[in-house]
Design a protein around this motif. Structure first.
Motif, PDB file in Angstrom:
ATOM      1  N   ILE A  17       1.011  -1.315   0.042  1.00  0.00           N
ATOM      2  CA  ILE A  17      -0.070   0.090  -0.151  1.00  0.00           C
ATOM      3  C   ILE A  17       0.787   1.258  -0.104  1.00  0.00           C
ATOM      4  O   ILE A  17       0.703   2.302  -0.717  1.00  0.00           O
ATOM      5  N   GLU A  18       1.978   1.166   0.522  1.00  0.00           N
ATOM      6  CA  GLU A  18       2.747   2.370   0.735  1.00  0.00           C
ATOM      7  C   GLU A  18       3.616   2.567  -0.725  1.00  0.00           C
ATOM      8  O   GLU A  18       3.463   3.609  -1.093  1.00  0.00           O
ATOM      9  N   GLN A  19       3.661   1.475  -1.260  1.00  0.00           N
ATOM     10  CA  GLN A  19       4.318   1.474  -2.494  1.00  0.00           C
ATOM     11  C   GLN A  19       3.436   2.333  -3.607  1.00  0.00           C
ATOM     12  O   GLN A  19       3.777   3.039  -4.449  1.00  0.00           O
ATOM     13  N   LYS A  30       3.616   4.130 -15.261  1.00  0.00           N
ATOM     14  CA  LYS A  30       4.197   2.921 -15.647  1.00  0.00           C
ATOM     15  C   LYS A  30       4.750   1.919 -14.756  1.00  0.00           C
ATOM     16  O   LYS A  30       4.357   0.757 -14.561  1.00  0.00           O
ATOM     17  N   GLY A  31       5.427   2.868 -13.529  1.00  0.00           N
ATOM     18  CA  GLY A  31       5.744   1.850 -12.363  1.00  0.00           C
ATOM     19  C   GLY A  31       4.795   1.161 -11.690  1.00  0.00           C
ATOM     20  O   GLY A  31       4.801   0.164 -11.294  1.00  0.00           O
ATOM     21  N   LEU A  32       3.644   2.101 -11.608  1.00  0.00           N
ATOM     22  CA  LEU A  32       2.515   1.696 -10.840  1.00  0.00           C
ATOM     23  C   LEU A  32       1.569   0.363 -11.583  1.00  0.00           C
ATOM     24  O   LEU A  32       1.400  -0.526 -10.962  1.00  0.00           O
ATOM     25  N   LYS A  33       1.550   0.689 -12.794  1.00  0.00           N
ATOM     26  CA  LYS A  33       1.114  -0.197 -13.676  1.00  0.00           C
ATOM     27  C   LYS A  33       1.792  -1.536 -13.577  1.00  0.00           C
ATOM     28  O   LYS A  33       0.969  -2.871 -13.515  1.00  0.00           O
ATOM     29  N   LYS A  34       3.123  -1.503 -13.640  1.00  0.00           N
ATOM     30  CA  LYS A  34       3.790  -2.914 -13.587  1.00  0.00           C
ATOM     31  C   LYS A  34       3.679  -3.481 -12.240  1.00  0.00           C
ATOM     32  O   LYS A  34       3.639  -4.805 -12.340  1.00  0.00           O
ATOM     33  N   LYS A  61      -8.760   4.195 -13.248  1.00  0.00           N
ATOM     34  CA  LYS A  61      -8.490   5.063 -14.550  1.00  0.00           C
ATOM     35  C   LYS A  61      -7.290   4.562 -15.184  1.00  0.00           C
ATOM     36  O   LYS A  61      -7.225   4.685 -16.501  1.00  0.00           O
ATOM     37  N   LEU A  62      -6.144   3.927 -14.315  1.00  0.00           N
ATOM     38  CA  LEU A  62      -4.900   3.485 -15.026  1.00  0.00           C
ATOM     39  C   LEU A  62      -5.036   2.114 -15.468  1.00  0.00           C
ATOM     40  O   LEU A  62      -4.601   1.930 -16.573  1.00  0.00           O
ATOM     41  N   LEU A  63      -5.903   1.310 -15.089  1.00  0.00           N
ATOM     42  CA  LEU A  63      -6.274   0.113 -15.104  1.00  0.00           C
ATOM     43  C   LEU A  63      -6.736   0.066 -16.432  1.00  0.00           C
ATOM     44  O   LEU A  63      -7.690   0.765 -16.953  1.00  0.00           O
TER      45      LEU A  63
END
Length: 456
Positions: A17-19, A30-34, A61-63
């Motif tokens: 969750i912190e990440q 990009k990092g979050l999606k990965k 909205k990113l997914l």
């Protein structure tokens, strides 16, 4: 393997969750999606439940649409409502198009009525739209409100070769193929098809020659609890839904039934605890008060009733002050036995295993409670002997206990059965209702028997 699973669960509640929050703050899509691609959609939903609304919307909205639609179904209901409120009609429609019809209908049903038609109008797939409208017309507590339109059906006139070709096309729209249903030209359900029989049959054979005529089904207006009982009884992974003319309308799968059973268990547990409405720990104080106060008021009146009963035997308490100290024991035994008896009956009614006449059931309960009462009564007499109590006083406590246990057991058995016959949820009988009534009867019997034996 189990240790690895535990570590993942730990990360979901702490480090992960912190990440996620860090990626959002840095706008590192990009990092979050990965990062999220490594996790099941149910885990992503768990993460979103822990984020702020703005952060949850950002992730949604990113997914991609397919993942988002699955995540929405796993979100906590309150959080899903907030998320949907912050998505446009077009965005909701895009997610709904990725869902099976039953899940899509559930999502739309949660929207305010003025938004439902707006969202439906944005769905581009006309067939999907029509099927969702059909499902929304059914009561949510019926088989029609629970079923999905996606299924695999074949016509009895098809050949095996033609059937296989068409099944491939249908299966693309079905998440899991539990069963293949056979219908006639009028779309009426006439049987089911074994995949094994289909594979080993000759290409030119007709489906009419190899299908199995026996098939379990439920009517579209059947109550969901009855559907759950049928599927549990026959150990079914899916069951077809038909109308009065046996026209095949859809199917209900085991995952939907598990949700129904969980909801019913939660409701029954709350009723047993004296909570009259479906509430959660994070609901408002007003909602929690409305759910809990009615039964607390019942308990208050029950306690006041006990006070008046004891007041009527004031002379007994003056002559035998020890009676006062045994009053909580009698009340506790009455409440415990009543809850035990009612819990067993309620469970039996839920599983549809309570058979036979009410008289035979009550007679059995009398025998059981008599055995339990005598054992407990003897223990009280032994206790009285060790404490050097007069034998008549110990006998009074013992006989009162036996009588109270029998009455409490009868009430605990009789009330749930009567409530069930009158269409009232019998789970209500396992909580304060039984406890309060048995407290009153128990204290009254205690002092009445004490008066008969001790002669005051």
């Amino acid at each position: 393997m189990s240790e690895e699973k535990e570590n993942i669960q730990f990360e979901l509640t702490d480090t992960l969750i912190e990440q996620v929050e860090s990626f959002i703050e840095l706008e590192d899509d990009k990092g979050l999606k990965k990062l999220l691609d490594e996790f099941h959609y149910a885990d992503i939903a768990e993460i979103l439940d822990e984020l702020t609304l703005d952060d949850a919307i950002y992730v949604i909205k990113l997914l991609d649409s397919e993942t988002t639609s699955d995540v929405l179904m796993e979100l906590d209901e309150d959080n899903r409502e907030k998320v949907l409120r912050n998505l446009s009609d077009k965005e909701i429609a895009e997610e709904i198009e990725e869902l099976d019809t039953d899940d899509a209908a559930d999502i739309i049903a949660e929207l305010p009525e003025d938004r439902q038609q707006d969202v439906i109008s944005q769905i581009e797939d006309e067939e999907h739209k029509a099927e969702i409208k059909e499902l929304l017309a059914y009561d949510e507590d019926t088989a029609g409100g629970l079923m999905a339109k996606e299924l695999v059906k074949v016509y009895e006139t098809w050949t095996v070769a033609g059937c296989l070709r068409r099944i491939r096309g249908q299966a693309k729209e079905v998440t899991r193929v539990h069963s293949i249903y056979v219908v006639d030209k009028q779309e009426k359900l006439i049987g089911r098809l074994s995949l094994k029989d289909l594979i080993v049959a000759k290409s030119e054979q007709k489906i009419a020659d190899i299908y199995i005529s026996h098939v379990d089904f439920v009517n579209v207006e059947e109550d969901v609890e009855e559907v759950a009982k049928i599927m549990a009884k026959y150990d079914l992974e899916a069951i077809p839904v038909v109308d009065e003319d046996m026209t095949l309308l859809g199917r209900i799968t085991i995952d939907d039934i598990v949700d129904v059973l969980k909801e019913e268990a939660d409701k029954d547990y709350q009723l047993a605890a004296g909570i009259s409405q479906d509430v959660e720990a994070d609901d408002s104080i007003w909602q929690l008060t409305r759910a809990r106060l009615p039964w607390l008021i019942l308990g208050l009146f029950g306690g006041l009733g006990s006070v008046f009963i004891m007041e009527g035997y004031e002379e007994a308490l003056n002559n035998y002050k020890e009676l006062f100290f045994f009053t909580p024991l009698i009340a506790a035994m009455a409440g415990n036995v009543g809850v035990q008896s009612s819990a067993i009956i309620v469970q039996g009614l839920a599983n549809d295993v309570v058979k036979g006449s009410l008289f035979s059931r009550l007679l059995k309960e009398v025998g059981l409670s008599l055995i339990n009462g005598i054992v407990l009564g003897l223990l009280v007499i032994v206790f009285g002997y060790l404490m050097k109590m007069p034998i008549d006083f110990s006998s009074t406590i013992a006989i009162s206990m036996v009588s109270v246990i029998i009455i409490a057991a009868l009430i605990g058995t009789f009330v749930p059965i009567i409530l069930n016959k009158r269409g009232i949820d019998p789970a209500i009988a396992t909580g304060p209702f039984i406890t309060t009534s048995n407290d009153i009867f128990g204290i009254f019997l205690f002092f009445y028997i004490a008066k008969l034996i001790l002669g005051f």
